[in-house]
Design a protein around this motif. Structure first.
Motif, PDB file in Angstrom:
ATOM      1  N   PRO A 252     -15.198  32.977  31.027  1.00 54.24           N
ATOM      2  CA  PRO A 252     -14.032  33.231  30.172  1.00 54.24           C
ATOM      3  C   PRO A 252     -12.980  34.034  30.917  1.00 54.24           C
ATOM      4  O   PRO A 252     -13.301  34.774  31.858  1.00 54.24           O
ATOM      5  CB  PRO A 252     -14.627  34.046  29.009  1.00 54.24           C
ATOM      6  N   VAL A 253     -11.717  33.888  30.513  1.00 52.16           N
ATOM      7  CA  VAL A 253     -10.603  34.465  31.268  1.00 52.16           C
ATOM      8  C   VAL A 253     -10.767  35.963  31.492  1.00 52.16           C
ATOM      9  O   VAL A 253     -10.595  36.456  32.602  1.00 52.16           O
ATOM     10  CB  VAL A 253      -9.263  34.164  30.548  1.00 52.16           C
ATOM     11  N   VAL A 254     -11.119  36.699  30.439  1.00 50.19           N
ATOM     12  CA  VAL A 254     -11.229  38.155  30.562  1.00 50.19           C
ATOM     13  C   VAL A 254     -12.305  38.535  31.571  1.00 50.19           C
ATOM     14  O   VAL A 254     -12.104  39.409  32.423  1.00 50.19           O
ATOM     15  CB  VAL A 254     -11.520  38.783  29.184  1.00 50.19           C
ATOM     16  N   GLN A 255     -13.468  37.871  31.494  1.00 49.62           N
ATOM     17  CA  GLN A 255     -14.544  38.160  32.435  1.00 49.62           C
ATOM     18  C   GLN A 255     -14.160  37.745  33.854  1.00 49.62           C
ATOM     19  O   GLN A 255     -14.508  38.418  34.829  1.00 49.62           O
ATOM     20  CB  GLN A 255     -15.817  37.457  32.001  1.00 49.62           C
ATOM     21  N   ALA A 256     -13.467  36.603  33.978  1.00 49.96           N
ATOM     22  CA  ALA A 256     -13.062  36.133  35.302  1.00 49.96           C
ATOM     23  C   ALA A 256     -12.085  37.106  35.954  1.00 49.96           C
ATOM     24  O   ALA A 256     -12.183  37.391  37.152  1.00 49.96           O
ATOM     25  CB  ALA A 256     -12.436  34.746  35.187  1.00 49.96           C
ATOM     26  N   ARG A 257     -11.130  37.641  35.167  1.00 51.07           N
ATOM     27  CA  ARG A 257     -10.198  38.624  35.712  1.00 51.07           C
ATOM     28  C   ARG A 257     -10.940  39.838  36.250  1.00 51.07           C
ATOM     29  O   ARG A 257     -10.682  40.313  37.363  1.00 51.07           O
ATOM     30  CB  ARG A 257      -9.224  39.073  34.637  1.00 51.07           C
ATOM     31  N   ALA A 258     -11.880  40.375  35.428  1.00 53.72           N
ATOM     32  CA  ALA A 258     -12.612  41.574  35.827  1.00 53.72           C
ATOM     33  C   ALA A 258     -13.459  41.317  37.071  1.00 53.72           C
ATOM     34  O   ALA A 258     -13.490  42.135  37.992  1.00 53.72           O
ATOM     35  CB  ALA A 258     -13.487  42.051  34.667  1.00 53.72           C
ATOM     36  N   ALA A 259     -14.133  40.160  37.099  1.00 49.27           N
ATOM     37  CA  ALA A 259     -14.989  39.846  38.253  1.00 49.27           C
ATOM     38  C   ALA A 259     -14.171  39.650  39.522  1.00 49.27           C
ATOM     39  O   ALA A 259     -14.556  40.102  40.611  1.00 49.27           O
ATOM     40  CB  ALA A 259     -15.814  38.598  37.949  1.00 49.27           C
ATOM     41  N   TRP A 260     -13.029  38.984  39.398  1.00 51.12           N
ATOM     42  CA  TRP A 260     -12.187  38.751  40.567  1.00 51.12           C
ATOM     43  C   TRP A 260     -11.590  40.052  41.077  1.00 51.12           C
ATOM     44  O   TRP A 260     -11.522  40.295  42.281  1.00 51.12           O
ATOM     45  CB  TRP A 260     -11.087  37.747  40.211  1.00 51.12           C
ATOM     46  N   LEU A 261     -11.142  40.918  40.147  1.00 52.18           N
ATOM     47  CA  LEU A 261     -10.596  42.212  40.538  1.00 52.18           C
ATOM     48  C   LEU A 261     -11.652  43.057  41.241  1.00 52.18           C
ATOM     49  O   LEU A 261     -11.362  43.724  42.239  1.00 52.18           O
ATOM     50  CB  LEU A 261     -10.070  42.951  39.306  1.00 52.18           C
ATOM     51  N   GLU A 262     -12.874  43.011  40.740  1.00 52.51           N
ATOM     52  CA  GLU A 262     -13.957  43.768  41.382  1.00 52.51           C
ATOM     53  C   GLU A 262     -14.236  43.234  42.776  1.00 52.51           C
ATOM     54  O   GLU A 262     -14.488  43.984  43.713  1.00 52.51           O
ATOM     55  CB  GLU A 262     -15.210  43.684  40.510  1.00 52.51           C
TER      56      GLU A 262
END
Length: 294
Positions: A252-262
């Motif tokens: 999901p978009v929110v999880q993908a943003r967080a994972a990519w930022l990490e």
């Protein structure tokens, strides 16, 4: 002397209590009308918000006016007062509001497209290929099939909820007809209920890529993907081609943003918890224990 002071205070209080409506300056009228129109548009688009709060123009105006320290009576009085002027500044104000909203929409649309682009990159970078096959199939495509499922902690078969992308490269042959080859995604729940989607393959004389989306709800036990072909007796069989099959789970978009930022920064998305853990670990190393309820 005190008597006169008390009389003056009483007169001032009476005048304040019976004060009439105030005229709103033009710049504030411009801001009030602009923010009210934008607020109405947002609530009208947000169905969840509208469900709990019915859309009412007067309510919206009252809320925005209150933020500026005015009332509906002040607003009505100002509109009447402006309309009575020969120059009628209300016309100019409405024109300026329209120009403001147009400028805001241009900026917002650009930012929205930019965010969609970033989200797409984040989902691509964090997606997980759960099934892959590089086997080259030639001839009749009908009958190709694979089943995807995982084992849960309880040992049950389960397909994680979310969005999956199916991709491969194919050709249908030089004699193919339209709407004869299809990809079918069949989802079977634990209760035995089945739901199926069909995606028709366009005619492709040369090898072309294909990509389709499959959405999986909660409680699905297995996902079966198959290719079907409908042929007539008088139709000559095609010499088809299929390879590079991939089934990819998209976060999901929110999880993908967080994972990519990490992944980019090396820091988790929740920095507060991260630094709290670092602090607690350092205390434990120095004193051997962590104070309770720290």
């Amino acid at each position: 002397m005190k008597k006169y002071i008390l009389i003056a205070v009483a007169l001032w209080a009476a005048a304040a209590c019976h004060r009439g409506p105030r005229a709103i300056p033009e710049q504030e009228m411009r801001a009030i009308i602009r923010e009210t129109l934008i607020g109405q548009s947002i609530i009208q688009q947000d169905r969840d918000e509208r469900r709990f709060r019915p859309l009412d123009s007067l309510d919206m105006y009252s809320e925005v006016l209150g933020q500026y320290g005015y009332t509906l009576e002040d607003f009505r009085f100002t509109v009447r007062e402006m309309a009575m002027r020969k120059s009628n500044p209300l016309t100019n104000i409405l024109g300026e509001v329209a120009a403001d909203i147009k400028a805001i929409s241009v900026v917002a649309e650009a930012r929205y497209k930019h965010q969609l682009h970033l989200d797409s990159i984040a989902q691509q970078m964090t997606s997980d290929t759960v099934f892959r096959s590089d086997t080259v199939l030639r001839g009749k495509l009908d009958g190709y099939r694979f089943v995807y499922a995982q084992r849960s902690e309880k040992g049950d078969s389960v397909v994680p909820k979310g969005l999956y992308r199916l991709s491969f490269r194919y050709s249908t042959g030089s004699h193919a007809r339209s709407y004869t080859k299809s990809v079918r995604a069949r989802r079977v729940s634990r209760d035995g209920d089945a739901a199926e989607n069909t995606f028709w393959l366009p005619v492709a004389k040369d090898t072309v890529p294909y990509e389709g989306e499959i959405r999986v709800a909660t409680g699905v036990e297995r996902l079966t993907v198959s290719i079907s072909e409908t042929l007539r007796k008088d139709q000559r069989p095609d010499t088809c081609y299929l390879t590079g099959v991939r089934l990819t789970y998209v976060l999901p978009v929110v999880q993908a943003r967080a994972a990519w930022l990490e992944r980019l920064t090396g820091f988790p998305s929740d920095l507060e918890k991260y630094y709290e853990k670092q602090y607690l670990d350092s205390l434990a190393k120095r004193s051997g224990s962590v104070p309770p309820r720290l």
